[in-house]
Design a protein around this motif. Structure first.
Motif, PDB file in Angstrom:
ATOM      1  N   VAL A  34       0.853  -1.184   0.000  1.00 41.97           N
ATOM      2  CA  VAL A  34       0.000   0.000   0.000  1.00 41.97           C
ATOM      3  C   VAL A  34       0.890   1.235   0.000  1.00 41.97           C
ATOM      4  O   VAL A  34       1.756   1.376   0.860  1.00 41.97           O
ATOM      5  CB  VAL A  34      -0.957   0.018   1.216  1.00 41.97           C
ATOM      6  N   SER A  35       0.671   2.125  -0.971  1.00 42.97           N
ATOM      7  CA  SER A  35       1.468   3.349  -1.095  1.00 42.97           C
ATOM      8  C   SER A  35       0.547   4.555  -1.088  1.00 42.97           C
ATOM      9  O   SER A  35      -0.507   4.545  -1.727  1.00 42.97           O
ATOM     10  CB  SER A  35       2.261   3.349  -2.406  1.00 42.97           C
ATOM     11  N   ALA A  36       0.963   5.616  -0.398  1.00 45.41           N
ATOM     12  CA  ALA A  36       0.221   6.873  -0.353  1.00 45.41           C
ATOM     13  C   ALA A  36       0.830   7.841  -1.360  1.00 45.41           C
ATOM     14  O   ALA A  36       2.044   8.078  -1.341  1.00 45.41           O
ATOM     15  CB  ALA A  36       0.272   7.462   1.052  1.00 45.41           C
ATOM     16  N   LEU A  37      -0.002   8.386  -2.250  1.00 42.52           N
ATOM     17  CA  LEU A  37       0.478   9.279  -3.313  1.00 42.52           C
ATOM     18  C   LEU A  37      -0.469  10.445  -3.524  1.00 42.52           C
ATOM     19  O   LEU A  37      -1.630  10.397  -3.131  1.00 42.52           O
ATOM     20  CB  LEU A  37       0.559   8.513  -4.649  1.00 42.52           C
ATOM     21  N   ASP A  38       0.037  11.458  -4.222  1.00 44.59           N
ATOM     22  CA  ASP A  38      -0.828  12.539  -4.675  1.00 44.59           C
ATOM     23  C   ASP A  38      -1.466  12.123  -6.004  1.00 44.59           C
ATOM     24  O   ASP A  38      -1.005  11.189  -6.663  1.00 44.59           O
ATOM     25  CB  ASP A  38      -0.036  13.841  -4.833  1.00 44.59           C
ATOM     26  N   ALA A  39      -2.527  12.825  -6.393  1.00 40.17           N
ATOM     27  CA  ALA A  39      -3.282  12.453  -7.593  1.00 40.17           C
ATOM     28  C   ALA A  39      -2.414  12.489  -8.848  1.00 40.17           C
ATOM     29  O   ALA A  39      -2.528  11.617  -9.710  1.00 40.17           O
ATOM     30  CB  ALA A  39      -4.492  13.363  -7.754  1.00 40.17           C
ATOM     31  N   GLY A  40      -1.543  13.470  -8.982  1.00 41.69           N
ATOM     32  CA  GLY A  40      -0.683  13.561 -10.167  1.00 41.69           C
ATOM     33  C   GLY A  40       0.253  12.377 -10.292  1.00 41.69           C
ATOM     34  O   GLY A  40       0.445  11.830 -11.384  1.00 41.69           O
ATOM     35  N   SER A  41       0.847  11.956  -9.186  1.00 43.39           N
ATOM     36  CA  SER A  41       1.758  10.802  -9.207  1.00 43.39           C
ATOM     37  C   SER A  41       1.015   9.503  -9.488  1.00 43.39           C
ATOM     38  O   SER A  41       1.548   8.602 -10.129  1.00 43.39           O
ATOM     39  CB  SER A  41       2.499  10.689  -7.877  1.00 43.39           C
ATOM     40  N   ALA A  42      -0.207   9.410  -9.012  1.00 44.87           N
ATOM     41  CA  ALA A  42      -0.993   8.191  -9.224  1.00 44.87           C
ATOM     42  C   ALA A  42      -1.285   7.971 -10.702  1.00 44.87           C
ATOM     43  O   ALA A  42      -1.407   6.835 -11.149  1.00 44.87           O
ATOM     44  CB  ALA A  42      -2.297   8.263  -8.434  1.00 44.87           C
ATOM     45  N   LYS A  43      -1.375   9.057 -11.463  1.00 45.85           N
ATOM     46  CA  LYS A  43      -1.665   8.932 -12.900  1.00 45.85           C
ATOM     47  C   LYS A  43      -0.557   8.214 -13.647  1.00 45.85           C
ATOM     48  O   LYS A  43      -0.802   7.597 -14.667  1.00 45.85           O
ATOM     49  CB  LYS A  43      -1.900  10.315 -13.510  1.00 45.85           C
ATOM     50  N   GLY A  44       0.649   8.254 -13.134  1.00 47.91           N
ATOM     51  CA  GLY A  44       1.773   7.611 -13.812  1.00 47.91           C
ATOM     52  C   GLY A  44       2.126   6.246 -13.273  1.00 47.91           C
ATOM     53  O   GLY A  44       3.127   5.669 -13.672  1.00 47.91           O
ATOM     54  N   ARG A  45       1.343   5.713 -12.369  1.00 47.79           N
ATOM     55  CA  ARG A  45       1.651   4.435 -11.743  1.00 47.79           C
ATOM     56  C   ARG A  45       0.635   3.372 -12.126  1.00 47.79           C
ATOM     57  O   ARG A  45      -0.534   3.664 -12.329  1.00 47.79           O
ATOM     58  CB  ARG A  45       1.604   4.577 -10.215  1.00 47.79           C
ATOM     59  N   SER A  46       1.108   2.157 -12.205  1.00 51.08           N
ATOM     60  CA  SER A  46       0.174   1.048 -12.379  1.00 51.08           C
ATOM     61  C   SER A  46      -0.055   0.428 -11.003  1.00 51.08           C
ATOM     62  O   SER A  46       0.828   0.460 -10.150  1.00 51.08           O
ATOM     63  CB  SER A  46       0.730   0.011 -13.360  1.00 51.08           C
ATOM     64  N   ALA A  47      -1.233  -0.089 -10.802  1.00 51.93           N
ATOM     65  CA  ALA A  47      -1.584  -0.710  -9.527  1.00 51.93           C
ATOM     66  C   ALA A  47      -2.791  -1.602  -9.754  1.00 51.93           C
ATOM     67  O   ALA A  47      -3.410  -1.576 -10.821  1.00 51.93           O
ATOM     68  CB  ALA A  47      -1.897   0.363  -8.484  1.00 51.93           C
ATOM     69  N   ASP A  48      -3.112  -2.383  -8.746  1.00 51.39           N
ATOM     70  CA  ASP A  48      -4.298  -3.223  -8.816  1.00 51.39           C
ATOM     71  C   ASP A  48      -5.548  -2.472  -8.387  1.00 51.39           C
ATOM     72  O   ASP A  48      -6.655  -2.819  -8.794  1.00 51.39           O
ATOM     73  CB  ASP A  48      -4.118  -4.457  -7.920  1.00 51.39           C
ATOM     74  N   LEU A  49      -5.364  -1.429  -7.553  1.00 48.01           N
ATOM     75  CA  LEU A  49      -6.496  -0.705  -7.011  1.00 48.01           C
ATOM     76  C   LEU A  49      -6.053   0.671  -6.548  1.00 48.01           C
ATOM     77  O   LEU A  49      -4.952   0.818  -6.008  1.00 48.01           O
ATOM     78  CB  LEU A  49      -7.079  -1.477  -5.807  1.00 48.01           C
ATOM     79  N   ILE A  50      -6.915   1.655  -6.759  1.00 46.52           N
ATOM     80  CA  ILE A  50      -6.726   2.988  -6.197  1.00 46.52           C
ATOM     81  C   ILE A  50      -7.873   3.246  -5.237  1.00 46.52           C
ATOM     82  O   ILE A  50      -9.035   2.998  -5.565  1.00 46.52           O
ATOM     83  CB  ILE A  50      -6.712   4.080  -7.291  1.00 46.52           C
ATOM     84  N   MET A  51      -7.538   3.748  -4.053  1.00 45.33           N
ATOM     85  CA  MET A  51      -8.544   4.183  -3.088  1.00 45.33           C
ATOM     86  C   MET A  51      -8.315   5.664  -2.841  1.00 45.33           C
ATOM     87  O   MET A  51      -7.187   6.083  -2.591  1.00 45.33           O
ATOM     88  CB  MET A  51      -8.433   3.397  -1.792  1.00 45.33           C
ATOM     89  N   ALA A  52      -9.402   6.445  -2.918  1.00 45.07           N
ATOM     90  CA  ALA A  52      -9.275   7.891  -2.797  1.00 45.07           C
ATOM     91  C   ALA A  52     -10.566   8.501  -2.292  1.00 45.07           C
ATOM     92  O   ALA A  52     -11.627   7.866  -2.316  1.00 45.07           O
ATOM     93  CB  ALA A  52      -8.917   8.493  -4.159  1.00 45.07           C
ATOM     94  N   SER A  53     -10.465   9.746  -1.897  1.00 41.24           N
ATOM     95  CA  SER A  53     -11.642  10.516  -1.510  1.00 41.24           C
ATOM     96  C   SER A  53     -12.536  10.692  -2.735  1.00 41.24           C
ATOM     97  O   SER A  53     -12.057  10.840  -3.859  1.00 41.24           O
ATOM     98  CB  SER A  53     -11.189  11.877  -0.986  1.00 41.24           C
ATOM     99  N   ALA A  54     -13.845  10.686  -2.502  1.00 38.79           N
ATOM    100  CA  ALA A  54     -14.812  10.788  -3.602  1.00 38.79           C
ATOM    101  C   ALA A  54     -14.632  12.067  -4.417  1.00 38.79           C
ATOM    102  O   ALA A  54     -14.944  12.091  -5.605  1.00 38.79           O
ATOM    103  CB  ALA A  54     -16.229  10.711  -3.054  1.00 38.79           C
ATOM    104  N   VAL A  65      -7.290   2.042 -13.802  1.00 36.02           N
ATOM    105  CA  VAL A  65      -7.105   1.152 -12.660  1.00 36.02           C
ATOM    106  C   VAL A  65      -8.435   1.134 -11.918  1.00 36.02           C
ATOM    107  O   VAL A  65      -9.085   2.179 -11.812  1.00 36.02           O
ATOM    108  CB  VAL A  65      -5.984   1.694 -11.728  1.00 36.02           C
ATOM    109  N   PRO A  66      -8.865  -0.013 -11.402  1.00 35.26           N
ATOM    110  CA  PRO A  66     -10.087  -0.010 -10.597  1.00 35.26           C
ATOM    111  C   PRO A  66      -9.949   0.970  -9.432  1.00 35.26           C
ATOM    112  O   PRO A  66      -8.863   1.090  -8.839  1.00 35.26           O
ATOM    113  CB  PRO A  66     -10.198  -1.452 -10.087  1.00 35.26           C
ATOM    114  N   LYS A  67     -11.032   1.673  -9.125  1.00 32.73           N
ATOM    115  CA  LYS A  67     -10.992   2.683  -8.082  1.00 32.73           C
ATOM    116  C   LYS A  67     -12.122   2.476  -7.082  1.00 32.73           C
ATOM    117  O   LYS A  67     -13.214   2.084  -7.459  1.00 32.73           O
ATOM    118  CB  LYS A  67     -11.114   4.078  -8.693  1.00 32.73           C
ATOM    119  N   ILE A  68     -11.811   2.781  -5.843  1.00 33.94           N
ATOM    120  CA  ILE A  68     -12.815   2.831  -4.788  1.00 33.94           C
ATOM    121  C   ILE A  68     -12.778   4.252  -4.244  1.00 33.94           C
ATOM    122  O   ILE A  68     -11.724   4.733  -3.826  1.00 33.94           O
ATOM    123  CB  ILE A  68     -12.515   1.838  -3.644  1.00 33.94           C
ATOM    124  N   TYR A  69     -13.931   4.901  -4.262  1.00 34.86           N
ATOM    125  CA  TYR A  69     -14.018   6.258  -3.731  1.00 34.86           C
ATOM    126  C   TYR A  69     -14.698   6.222  -2.368  1.00 34.86           C
ATOM    127  O   TYR A  69     -15.749   5.604  -2.203  1.00 34.86           O
ATOM    128  CB  TYR A  69     -14.780   7.166  -4.690  1.00 34.86           C
TER     129      TYR A  69
END
Length: 89
Positions: A34-54, A65-69
């Motif tokens: 599990v890694s904590a990132l800013d939205a801009g950095s997340a755009k350049g990363r591959s992952a199995d899941l993104i979890m973020a504020s709605a 990437v599948p997302k959970i808000y």
């Protein structure tokens, strides 16, 4: 499995969400990076899941990437319910 927790700046909210996700995964016996990132950095990363504020859904809509808000980042039950629903599908 790699999970990204994302917020606007990559500091407070994403770290708080990361700690909650880490705790839930440990309780469930699920191994994940599990890694904590800013939205801009997340755009350049591959992952199995993104979890973020709605409120970040428009900032992350282009990320394939599948997302959970999460609507209430202090609500552990909401986070756990949505994460387990994803993991069990």
């Amino acid at each position: 499995m790699e999970i990204l927790t994302v917020c606007g700046m990559g500091f407070g909210t994403s770290l708080m969400l990361k700690m909650t996700v880490d705790d839930i995964l440990a309780e469930e016996g699920v191994k994940a990076e599990v890694s904590a990132l800013d939205a801009g950095s997340a755009k350049g990363r591959s992952a199995d899941l993104i979890m973020a504020s709605a409120d970040l859904d428009s900032a992350l809509e282009s990320v394939d990437v599948p997302k959970i808000y999460i609507h209430n980042l202090t609500d552990t039950d909401e986070i756990k319910e949505k994460l387990l629903q994803y993991l069990n599908k």
